[in-house]
Design a protein around this motif. Structure first.
Motif, PDB file in Angstrom:
ATOM      1  N   ARG A   1      -0.741   3.524 -11.450  1.00 48.21           N
ATOM      2  CA  ARG A   1      -1.469   2.407 -10.855  1.00 48.21           C
ATOM      3  C   ARG A   1      -3.079   2.180 -10.862  1.00 48.21           C
ATOM      4  O   ARG A   1      -3.625   2.938 -10.547  1.00 48.21           O
ATOM      5  CB  ARG A   1      -0.875   1.270  -9.665  1.00 48.21           C
ATOM      6  CG  ARG A   1      -0.514   2.404  -8.499  1.00 48.21           C
ATOM      7  CD  ARG A   1      -0.106   1.620  -7.588  1.00 48.21           C
ATOM      8  NE  ARG A   1       0.017   1.981  -6.305  1.00 48.21           N
ATOM      9  CZ  ARG A   1       0.084   1.988  -4.832  1.00 48.21           C
ATOM     10  NH1 ARG A   1       0.552   0.742  -4.521  1.00 48.21           N
ATOM     11  NH2 ARG A   1       0.322   2.703  -4.028  1.00 48.21           N
TER      12      ARG A   1
ATOM     13  N   VAL B   1      -5.175  -5.818  -9.524  1.00 47.24           N
ATOM     14  CA  VAL B   1      -4.112  -4.953 -10.016  1.00 47.24           C
ATOM     15  C   VAL B   1      -4.116  -5.321 -11.777  1.00 47.24           C
ATOM     16  O   VAL B   1      -3.840  -5.887 -12.534  1.00 47.24           O
ATOM     17  CB  VAL B   1      -3.269  -4.911  -9.092  1.00 47.24           C
ATOM     18  CG1 VAL B   1      -2.222  -4.404  -9.604  1.00 47.24           C
ATOM     19  CG2 VAL B   1      -3.414  -5.031  -8.178  1.00 47.24           C
TER      20      VAL B   1
ATOM     21  N   ARG C   1      -5.759  -0.398  -9.642  1.00 44.09           N
ATOM     22  CA  ARG C   1      -6.561  -1.920  -9.129  1.00 44.09           C
ATOM     23  C   ARG C   1      -8.130  -1.995  -9.233  1.00 44.09           C
ATOM     24  O   ARG C   1      -8.719  -0.752  -8.254  1.00 44.09           O
ATOM     25  CB  ARG C   1      -5.923  -2.304  -6.783  1.00 44.09           C
ATOM     26  CG  ARG C   1      -6.842  -3.023  -6.917  1.00 44.09           C
ATOM     27  CD  ARG C   1      -6.551  -3.913  -5.287  1.00 44.09           C
ATOM     28  NE  ARG C   1      -6.384  -2.858  -4.549  1.00 44.09           N
ATOM     29  CZ  ARG C   1      -6.073  -2.130  -3.600  1.00 44.09           C
ATOM     30  NH1 ARG C   1      -4.815  -2.238  -3.200  1.00 44.09           N
ATOM     31  NH2 ARG C   1      -6.253  -1.512  -2.520  1.00 44.09           N
TER      32      ARG C   1
ATOM     33  N   SER D   1       0.350  -0.934 -12.726  1.00 46.56           N
ATOM     34  CA  SER D   1       1.540  -0.681 -11.931  1.00 46.56           C
ATOM     35  C   SER D   1       2.683  -0.287 -12.867  1.00 46.56           C
ATOM     36  O   SER D   1       3.681  -1.037 -13.166  1.00 46.56           O
ATOM     37  CB  SER D   1       1.996  -1.218 -10.552  1.00 46.56           C
ATOM     38  OG  SER D   1       2.305  -0.492  -9.624  1.00 46.56           O
TER      39      SER D   1
END
Length: 116
Positions: free
Chosen positions: A96, A17, A98, A20
């Motif tokens: 966000r 990730v 990933r 976020s």
């Protein structure tokens, strides 16, 4: 093209990730202009030589009222790891990201000789 000698080839993969920022109002969500996020990725074991690394977006949460602009790259690649990089620009709003990655390269073998 990357070629390999007769050494074993290893494949490592994972996800990371990068950010976020929706809930905390970070500039990927609220900002304008050029923005970048990086994450250091360490392989589960070092490769014998610098591997080939491929990255992609495995999750993105974006505002669709503006154009979606993104660049994803693997930078600073070494036998131990790399930097996963995400860039956007203009008025794109990203909540966000990933990233997924795959690394392929030579790995050490117990029969390798270290003559130094």
């Amino acid at each position: 093209m990357k070629t390999f000698r007769t050494h074993p080839i290893g494949i490592d993969q994972g996800e990371t990730v990068l950010f976020s920022e929706f809930s905390n109002g970070g500039d990927m969500w609220t900002g304008n202009g050029t923005r970048e996020r990086r994450a250091a990725v360490t392989f589960s074991q070092p490769f014998r030589t610098t591997p080939v690394v491929q990255v992609g977006i495995s999750l993105w949460d974006v505002d669709t009222t503006t154009a979606l602009r993104a660049e994803v790259k693997a930078e600073d690649i070494s036998a131990e790891g790399f930097s996963a990089v995400f860039r956007t620009w203009s008025d794109t709003r990203i909540a966000r990201i990933r990233m997924s990655w795959t690394a392929i390269g030579e790995v050490a073998h117990e029969d390798d000789w270290d003559i130094s």
